[in-house]
Design a protein around this motif. Structure first.
Motif, PDB file in Angstrom:
ATOM      1  N   UNK A 101       0.842  -1.157  -0.093  1.00 49.08           N
ATOM      2  CA  UNK A 101      -0.089  -0.162   0.180  1.00 49.08           C
ATOM      3  C   UNK A 101       0.704   1.276   0.038  1.00 49.08           C
ATOM      4  N   UNK A 102       1.894   1.205   0.574  1.00 48.10           N
ATOM      5  CA  UNK A 102       2.946   2.263   0.471  1.00 48.10           C
ATOM      6  C   UNK A 102       3.348   2.914  -0.797  1.00 48.10           C
ATOM      7  N   UNK A 103       3.072   2.099  -1.923  1.00 44.82           N
ATOM      8  CA  UNK A 103       3.356   2.276  -3.221  1.00 44.82           C
ATOM      9  C   UNK A 103       1.963   3.130  -4.019  1.00 44.82           C
ATOM     10  N   UNK A 104       1.161   3.113  -3.088  1.00 42.70           N
ATOM     11  CA  UNK A 104      -0.089   3.589  -4.040  1.00 42.70           C
ATOM     12  C   UNK A 104       0.023   5.078  -4.618  1.00 42.70           C
ATOM     13  N   UNK A 105       0.984   5.747  -4.053  1.00 43.96           N
ATOM     14  CA  UNK A 105       1.214   7.263  -4.456  1.00 43.96           C
ATOM     15  C   UNK A 105       2.192   7.171  -6.081  1.00 43.96           C
ATOM     16  N   UNK A 106       2.847   5.993  -6.200  1.00 48.07           N
ATOM     17  CA  UNK A 106       3.506   5.753  -7.446  1.00 48.07           C
ATOM     18  C   UNK A 106       2.567   5.440  -8.685  1.00 48.07           C
ATOM     19  N   UNK A 107       2.629   6.117  -9.777  1.00 48.50           N
ATOM     20  CA  UNK A 107       2.132   5.859 -10.864  1.00 48.50           C
ATOM     21  C   UNK A 107       2.662   4.515 -11.643  1.00 48.50           C
ATOM     22  N   UNK A 108       1.598   3.904 -12.313  1.00 51.08           N
ATOM     23  CA  UNK A 108       2.253   2.741 -13.406  1.00 51.08           C
ATOM     24  C   UNK A 108       3.300   2.083 -12.801  1.00 51.08           C
ATOM     25  N   UNK A 113       7.595  -4.721 -10.325  1.00 49.77           N
ATOM     26  CA  UNK A 113       8.198  -3.659  -9.584  1.00 49.77           C
ATOM     27  C   UNK A 113       7.780  -3.724  -8.311  1.00 49.77           C
ATOM     28  N   UNK A 114       6.503  -3.844  -7.735  1.00 47.27           N
ATOM     29  CA  UNK A 114       5.895  -3.846  -6.415  1.00 47.27           C
ATOM     30  C   UNK A 114       6.739  -5.107  -5.691  1.00 47.27           C
ATOM     31  N   UNK A 115       6.850  -6.212  -6.584  1.00 46.48           N
ATOM     32  CA  UNK A 115       7.369  -7.349  -5.778  1.00 46.48           C
ATOM     33  C   UNK A 115       8.747  -7.137  -5.497  1.00 46.48           C
ATOM     34  N   UNK A 150       8.688   0.574   6.705  1.00 44.69           N
ATOM     35  CA  UNK A 150       8.559  -0.174   5.359  1.00 44.69           C
ATOM     36  C   UNK A 150       7.785   0.512   4.488  1.00 44.69           C
ATOM     37  N   UNK A 151       6.371   0.540   4.779  1.00 46.16           N
ATOM     38  CA  UNK A 151       5.554   1.321   4.209  1.00 46.16           C
ATOM     39  C   UNK A 151       5.728   2.622   3.458  1.00 46.16           C
ATOM     40  N   UNK A 152       6.476   3.296   4.435  1.00 44.94           N
ATOM     41  CA  UNK A 152       6.808   5.040   4.196  1.00 44.94           C
ATOM     42  C   UNK A 152       7.808   4.721   2.908  1.00 44.94           C
ATOM     43  N   UNK A 153       8.770   3.497   3.037  1.00 40.25           N
ATOM     44  CA  UNK A 153       9.991   3.740   2.076  1.00 40.25           C
ATOM     45  C   UNK A 153       9.523   3.120   0.843  1.00 40.25           C
ATOM     46  N   UNK A 154       8.519   2.499   0.672  1.00 41.31           N
ATOM     47  CA  UNK A 154       7.867   2.097  -0.602  1.00 41.31           C
ATOM     48  C   UNK A 154       7.200   3.248  -1.607  1.00 41.31           C
ATOM     49  N   UNK A 155       6.829   4.378  -0.936  1.00 36.89           N
ATOM     50  CA  UNK A 155       6.758   5.252  -1.768  1.00 36.89           C
ATOM     51  C   UNK A 155       7.998   6.035  -2.420  1.00 36.89           C
ATOM     52  N   UNK A 156       9.059   5.159  -2.241  1.00 39.64           N
ATOM     53  CA  UNK A 156      10.568   5.705  -2.774  1.00 39.64           C
ATOM     54  C   UNK A 156      10.811   7.186  -2.416  1.00 39.64           C
ATOM     55  N   UNK A 157      10.806   7.601  -1.036  1.00 43.69           N
ATOM     56  CA  UNK A 157      10.870   9.048  -0.907  1.00 43.69           C
ATOM     57  C   UNK A 157      12.117   9.664  -1.152  1.00 43.69           C
TER      58      UNK A 157
END
Ligand code: ATP
Length: 239
Positions: A101-108, A113-115, A150-157
């Motif tokens: 869910x942390x990646x939900x801000x990232x498009x496409x 990539x998610x995996x 970990x969820x925060x990091x999935x946004x690749x900030x």
């Protein structure tokens, strides 16, 4: 150019002025800690940066670009992730689902990539890999905190803001968490860390700022703050 710059930022909750003109900088690659007692305005500073509370004055620049008038979802898309106090993980979802869910801000983002992102988080947090299918509610406080990071990091900030990550955790878990914070920085993420645990925070930080009732009172290199008499008396147990 600093990665993040606050210029005379003010913020209000109704008639309460929570920030009375905060100016600070975060350079790329730094760990910056924001110290202060309860109610000083630390959380409000992070919320104002991430657009969750509207700033009422001043400027916030991210990579030189004004962000103080942008909605929160645009700010996260630009590369600022905020892990709030209190974790807020989804109790009915598994560890893996919470991370994704942390990646939900990232498009496409493709499934592959998610995996790959999840696998990267498992490399940083081996405990989460072991618990990948466990539901959120069944995790301990420390595991939930790791999951929130970990969820925060999935946004690749480019900038990760952590609000009181050590709150309520056993000392051994706090040690683990701070070693993860060092690790995350060495992978290229800049970190703005709000902490009550000033000793631990200054041990990992490059620089720090002290906030008192909405005003920054002291700032400097972490080593300077550790030896500053006022800071020691107020936040380091006077030792
Ligand atoms: P803590 O660690 O206790 O959260 P803090 O330094 O993060 O402390 P803030 O939570 O930013 O402090 O609070 C700053 C001031 O704003 C305090 O006076 C607080 O009472 C007030 N405040 C915070 N949130 C709200 C709110 N939602 N509504 C009204 N006032 C608030």
């Amino acid at each position: 150019m600093p990665l993040l710059e606050l210029r005379n930022v003010t913020s209000h909750y109704g008639n309460v002025q929570a920030l009375k003109g905060i100016s600070l900088t975060v350079e790329k690659g730094e760990i910056i800690t924001l110290l202060g007692s309860n109610g000083a305005g630390k959380s409000t500073t992070l919320r104002t940066i991430s657009g969750l509370v509207p700033g009422s004055g001043g400027e916030i620049l991210f990579e030189g670009r004004p962000i103080h008038n942008l909605p929160a979802e645009d700010i996260v898309r630009l590369g600022i992730a905020h892990v709030p106090e209190g974790r807020r993980i989804f109790p009915g979802l598994t560890v893996t689902e919470n991370i994704m869910l942390g990646a939900s801000n990232r498009k496409h983002v493709s499934k592959a990539e998610l995996r790959a992102g999840v696998d990267e988080m498992f490399a940083i947090f081996p405990d989460l890999q072991r618990l990948s299918k466990a539901l959120g509610w069944s995790l301990s406080g420390g595991q939930q905190q790791m999951l929130a990071v970990a969820r925060g990091l999935m946004a690749r900030p480019a900038l990760l803001m952590l609000d009181e990550p050590s709150l309520g955790l056993a000392p051994i878990i706090v040690q683990q968490l701070f070693s993860v914070i060092r690790d995350i920085r060495s992978r290229g993420t800049t970190i703005l860390l709000v902490e009550q645990n000033a000793n631990m925070a200054l041990a990992v930080a490059d620089r720090g700022y002290v906030l008192e009732t909405g005003t920054l009172t002291v700032s400097g290199r972490a080593s300077e703050l550790l030896s500053n008499e006022e800071v020691r008396a107020a936040y380091l147990g006077g030792r």
